[in-house]
Design a protein around this motif. Sequence first.
Motif, PDB file in Angstrom:
ATOM      1  N   ARG A  74       0.826  -1.212   0.000  1.00  9.32           N
ATOM      2  CA  ARG A  74       0.000   0.000   0.000  1.00  9.32           C
ATOM      3  C   ARG A  74       0.860   1.262   0.000  1.00  9.32           C
ATOM      4  N   MET A  75       0.340   2.252  -0.720  1.00 10.98           N
ATOM      5  CA  MET A  75       0.944   3.578  -0.703  1.00 10.98           C
ATOM      6  C   MET A  75      -0.191   4.592  -0.714  1.00 10.98           C
ATOM      7  N   VAL A  76      -0.113   5.573   0.191  1.00 12.82           N
ATOM      8  CA  VAL A  76      -1.095   6.638   0.251  1.00 12.82           C
ATOM      9  C   VAL A  76      -0.345   7.950   0.038  1.00 12.82           C
ATOM     10  N   MET A  77      -0.794   8.709  -0.966  1.00 11.44           N
ATOM     11  CA  MET A  77      -0.155   9.976  -1.304  1.00 11.44           C
ATOM     12  C   MET A  77      -1.160  11.107  -1.241  1.00 11.44           C
ATOM     13  N   ARG A  78      -0.623  12.294  -1.023  1.00  7.87           N
ATOM     14  CA  ARG A  78      -1.464  13.499  -1.034  1.00  7.87           C
ATOM     15  C   ARG A  78      -0.888  14.462  -2.073  1.00  7.87           C
ATOM     16  N   PRO A  79      -1.341  14.330  -3.323  1.00  8.30           N
ATOM     17  CA  PRO A  79      -0.865  15.253  -4.355  1.00  8.30           C
ATOM     18  C   PRO A  79      -1.572  16.600  -4.244  1.00  8.30           C
ATOM     19  N   LYS A  80      -0.790  17.640  -4.484  1.00  8.76           N
ATOM     20  CA  LYS A  80      -1.341  18.992  -4.521  1.00  8.76           C
ATOM     21  C   LYS A  80      -1.397  19.428  -5.969  1.00  8.76           C
ATOM     22  N   GLY A  81      -2.399  20.188  -6.286  1.00  6.40           N
ATOM     23  CA  GLY A  81      -2.565  20.715  -7.629  1.00  6.40           C
ATOM     24  C   GLY A  81      -3.301  22.033  -7.581  1.00  6.40           C
ATOM     25  N   TRP A  82      -2.748  22.957  -6.830  1.00  4.37           N
ATOM     26  CA  TRP A  82      -3.413  24.247  -6.686  1.00  4.37           C
ATOM     27  C   TRP A  82      -3.324  25.020  -7.978  1.00  4.37           C
ATOM     28  N   PRO A  83      -4.371  25.670  -8.386  1.00  7.46           N
ATOM     29  CA  PRO A  83      -5.512  26.136  -7.607  1.00  7.46           C
ATOM     30  C   PRO A  83      -6.668  25.148  -7.517  1.00  7.46           C
ATOM     31  N   ILE A  84      -6.544  23.953  -8.085  1.00  3.41           N
ATOM     32  CA  ILE A  84      -7.637  22.983  -8.040  1.00  3.41           C
ATOM     33  C   ILE A  84      -7.809  22.426  -6.637  1.00  3.41           C
ATOM     34  N   GLY A  85      -6.707  22.141  -5.945  1.00  2.31           N
ATOM     35  CA  GLY A  85      -6.791  21.649  -4.585  1.00  2.31           C
ATOM     36  C   GLY A  85      -5.859  20.496  -4.329  1.00  2.31           C
ATOM     37  N   GLU A  86      -6.253  19.639  -3.408  1.00  7.28           N
ATOM     38  CA  GLU A  86      -5.461  18.483  -3.003  1.00  7.28           C
ATOM     39  C   GLU A  86      -6.331  17.241  -3.002  1.00  7.28           C
ATOM     40  N   ALA A  87      -5.676  16.104  -3.190  1.00  9.88           N
ATOM     41  CA  ALA A  87      -6.382  14.822  -3.206  1.00  9.88           C
ATOM     42  C   ALA A  87      -5.670  13.831  -2.302  1.00  9.88           C
ATOM     43  N   ARG A  88      -6.354  12.779  -1.964  1.00 13.18           N
ATOM     44  CA  ARG A  88      -5.725  11.635  -1.303  1.00 13.18           C
ATOM     45  C   ARG A  88      -5.858  10.471  -2.277  1.00 13.18           C
ATOM     46  N   VAL A  89      -4.726   9.875  -2.606  1.00 16.94           N
ATOM     47  CA  VAL A  89      -4.685   8.762  -3.549  1.00 16.94           C
ATOM     48  C   VAL A  89      -4.134   7.547  -2.813  1.00 16.94           C
ATOM     49  N   THR A  90      -4.914   6.479  -2.803  1.00 15.86           N
ATOM     50  CA  THR A  90      -4.509   5.240  -2.151  1.00 15.86           C
ATOM     51  C   THR A  90      -4.322   4.180  -3.217  1.00 15.86           C
ATOM     52  N   ILE A  91      -3.134   3.591  -3.224  1.00 19.19           N
ATOM     53  CA  ILE A  91      -2.825   2.500  -4.152  1.00 19.19           C
ATOM     54  C   ILE A  91      -2.628   1.244  -3.324  1.00 19.19           C
ATOM     55  N   ASP A  92      -3.487   0.252  -3.561  1.00 15.82           N
ATOM     56  CA  ASP A  92      -3.376  -1.046  -2.890  1.00 15.82           C
ATOM     57  C   ASP A  92      -2.980  -2.084  -3.925  1.00 15.82           C
ATOM     58  N   ALA A 108     -10.987  14.112  -3.515  1.00 16.70           N
ATOM     59  CA  ALA A 108     -10.577  15.488  -3.233  1.00 16.70           C
ATOM     60  C   ALA A 108     -10.679  15.716  -1.731  1.00 16.70           C
ATOM     61  N   VAL A 109      -9.625  16.309  -1.139  1.00 12.35           N
ATOM     62  CA  VAL A 109      -9.631  16.521   0.310  1.00 12.35           C
ATOM     63  C   VAL A 109      -9.444  17.979   0.709  1.00 12.35           C
ATOM     64  N   ALA A 110      -9.044  18.845  -0.221  1.00 10.01           N
ATOM     65  CA  ALA A 110      -8.866  20.263   0.097  1.00 10.01           C
ATOM     66  C   ALA A 110      -9.023  21.077  -1.179  1.00 10.01           C
ATOM     67  N   GLY A 111      -9.492  22.294  -1.003  1.00 11.52           N
ATOM     68  CA  GLY A 111      -9.610  23.204  -2.143  1.00 11.52           C
ATOM     69  C   GLY A 111     -10.934  23.097  -2.864  1.00 11.52           C
ATOM     70  N   PRO A 112     -11.048  23.807  -3.976  1.00 12.50           N
ATOM     71  CA  PRO A 112     -12.301  23.866  -4.728  1.00 12.50           C
ATOM     72  C   PRO A 112     -12.779  22.503  -5.237  1.00 12.50           C
ATOM     73  N   GLY A 113     -11.875  21.575  -5.483  1.00  7.64           N
ATOM     74  CA  GLY A 113     -12.262  20.252  -5.966  1.00  7.64           C
ATOM     75  C   GLY A 113     -13.232  19.532  -5.044  1.00  7.64           C
ATOM     76  N   ARG A 114     -13.202  19.864  -3.753  1.00  6.17           N
ATOM     77  CA  ARG A 114     -14.130  19.233  -2.793  1.00  6.17           C
ATOM     78  C   ARG A 114     -15.578  19.597  -3.065  1.00  6.17           C
ATOM     79  N   PHE A 115     -15.801  20.708  -3.776  1.00  6.87           N
ATOM     80  CA  PHE A 115     -17.161  21.191  -3.976  1.00  6.87           C
ATOM     81  C   PHE A 115     -17.762  20.759  -5.313  1.00  6.87           C
ATOM     82  N   VAL A 116     -16.986  20.052  -6.108  1.00  6.38           N
ATOM     83  CA  VAL A 116     -17.516  19.508  -7.360  1.00  6.38           C
ATOM     84  C   VAL A 116     -18.432  18.338  -6.991  1.00  6.38           C
ATOM     85  N   PRO A 117     -19.622  18.254  -7.550  1.00  7.10           N
ATOM     86  CA  PRO A 117     -20.516  17.137  -7.211  1.00  7.10           C
ATOM     87  C   PRO A 117     -19.806  15.788  -7.417  1.00  7.10           C
ATOM     88  N   ARG A 118     -19.960  14.920  -6.425  1.00 12.95           N
ATOM     89  CA  ARG A 118     -19.234  13.645  -6.420  1.00 12.95           C
ATOM     90  C   ARG A 118     -19.388  12.837  -7.705  1.00 12.95           C
TER      91      ARG A 118
END
Length: 164
Positions: A74-92, A108-118
């Motif tokens: 397993r690897m869990v990463m938190r890529p940033k891509g501002w101004p879009i925001g941040e994500a949590r990516v889990t690879i199992d 999406a875990v931070a930034g405007p991307g969190r407000f895009v309808p799922r």
Amino acid sequence: MSRNVRELACTPEDVFRVLADGWLFPSWVVGASRMREVDDAWPQTGTRLHHSFGVWPVLINDETLVEEYDRPRRMVMRPKGWPIGEARVTIDVKPRGDRSVVSIREEAVAGPGRFVPRPLMDLGLHWRNNETLHRLAYLAEGLAQDRWPGTTAEHEAVGGSSPS
């Protein structure tokens, strides 16, 4: 949360050989354009790689942080891509006989991307991460090609589906 799964004709260790080389990041992550720097201890928890995303001449410099690293599972990463925001990516990665089953979950875990309808966000992420797994298959299976004839990605390219 978007989730993609793919069976690869290689071992979990082959998959993690690719993940452990931060300089390969833009080769398998859709949207990453180039690497600027990789922490010496990458991919240990707390390390970062510094990348750019976008298409020249509109490139944005940002980074990805490793939140969890458990090779070869397993690897869990938190890529940033501002101004879009941040994500949590889990690879199992799980073994399946002499192959691997790789899943990628992204949210999406931070930034405007969190407000895009799922459903809308998941549609875009699903398409992107399907291609990400396709690219990861080329690299990981290519490293293991002495043990397997061809790759699942090559099989798809000639019109078949991913062999099981």
